[in-house]
Design a protein around this motif. Structure first.
Motif, PDB file in Angstrom:
ATOM      1  N   GLY A 127      41.240  60.879 -34.243  1.00  0.00           N
ATOM      2  CA  GLY A 127      40.532  60.919 -35.517  1.00  0.00           C
ATOM      3  C   GLY A 127      41.086  61.910 -36.511  1.00  0.00           C
ATOM      4  O   GLY A 127      40.409  62.249 -37.498  1.00  0.00           O
ATOM      5  N   ALA A 128      42.317  62.370 -36.294  1.00  0.00           N
ATOM      6  CA  ALA A 128      42.887  63.433 -37.123  1.00  0.00           C
ATOM      7  C   ALA A 128      42.954  63.068 -38.598  1.00  0.00           C
ATOM      8  O   ALA A 128      42.879  63.945 -39.467  1.00  0.00           O
ATOM      9  N   TRP A 129      43.096  61.776 -38.883  1.00  0.00           N
ATOM     10  CA  TRP A 129      43.319  61.368 -40.270  1.00  0.00           C
ATOM     11  C   TRP A 129      42.104  60.689 -40.895  1.00  0.00           C
ATOM     12  O   TRP A 129      42.206  60.114 -41.984  1.00  0.00           O
ATOM     13  N   ASP A 130      40.966  60.771 -40.211  1.00  0.00           N
ATOM     14  CA  ASP A 130      39.736  60.257 -40.802  1.00  0.00           C
ATOM     15  C   ASP A 130      39.329  61.161 -41.966  1.00  0.00           C
ATOM     16  O   ASP A 130      39.135  62.365 -41.787  1.00  0.00           O
ATOM     17  N   ASP A 131      39.184  60.596 -43.149  1.00  0.00           N
ATOM     18  CA  ASP A 131      38.821  61.375 -44.335  1.00  0.00           C
ATOM     19  C   ASP A 131      39.775  62.541 -44.575  1.00  0.00           C
ATOM     20  O   ASP A 131      39.377  63.615 -45.035  1.00  0.00           O
ATOM     21  N   CYS A 132      41.048  62.350 -44.256  1.00  0.00           N
ATOM     22  CA  CYS A 132      42.050  63.415 -44.397  1.00  0.00           C
ATOM     23  C   CYS A 132      43.384  62.791 -44.770  1.00  0.00           C
ATOM     24  O   CYS A 132      43.810  61.796 -44.174  1.00  0.00           O
TER      25      CYS A 132
END
Length: 222
Positions: A127-132
């Protein structure tokens, strides 16, 4: 960690790039001379690179790539691709490193041998790139030691003034000016000077870098 255990790590969504220079005496870590000789400084550089790559090899990366100025040596473990650095200033070389990657990509250097999989875990988990859109790791000297981009775009790096005490602030400002949502990684100290080397070795006392520095200190009485 054995080689088989390292290979068993499931791949994550992110490519990890390590931008590095072949540890050749007189070409690396020149700010360590003095007090160290060029050969000793190169030995410290090789140890820092070794520790960095050993950490990366057990991270859940989609790909592991060394973007290299020079030729690979015995310090390069299995499981890494090697790409040559382009010519030009550091901003151009970093930009080109990202240009050669697709999908979420995290770039780190070879000057932070205290880096660990746990420290980088937030930027590498599923989930590192969720909303990022970007990850940013500031360096204590005003630069940065890590930069992650969900969509690699070399324009985000070209023209950023490098090797100053405002480089990190300028690079982060470039990200936010582009409208990117930025998450932070912990700040780390780069190994540039002898004082840096002592502090970094203390932060990672079990690594090859710390052992190499200890041998040099014992041999010279520093």
């Amino acid at each position: 960690m054995t080689g088989s255990a390292a290979r068993a790590v499931p791949p994550g969504p992110t490519t990890v790039l390590v931008i590095a220079k072949e540890p050749v005496p007189g070409r690396v870590k020149t700010r360590l001379t003095p007090p160290y000789t060029p050969h000793q400084a190169a030995g410290l550089a090789e140890a820092a690179l070794y520790d960095t790559l050993q950490a990366v090899r057990v991270m859940p990366a989609r790909r592991r790539v060394v973007v290299l100025d020079g030729r690979p040596g015995s310090w390069l473990p299995a499981g890494f691709e090697v790409r040559p650095q382009c010519a030009g200033g550091l901003d151009d070389r970093l930009a080109e490193a990202f240009a050669g990657s697709t999908g979420p990509t995290l770039l780190i250097g070879m000057d932070t041998p205290q880096v660990t999989p746990r420290l980088l875990a937030p930027a590498l988990e599923p989930g590192a790139w969720d909303d990022c859109d970007a990850w940013f790791g500031a360096a204590d000297d005003g630069g940065f030691w890590a930069l992650g981009l969900a969509a690699p775009d070399p324009r985000l790096l070209r023209g950023v003034p490098m090797s100053t005490d405002r480089t990190g602030a300028a690079q982060r400002a470039r990200l936010t000016a582009a409208g990117l949502r930025v998450r932070e990684l912990p700040p780390l100290r780069d190994v540039d000077t002898a004082a840096d080397a002592v502090q970094v070795a203390a932060a990672a006392p079990d690594g090859r870098f710390a052992a190499t520095l200890a041998r040099l200190t014992e041999g010279t009485g520093r």
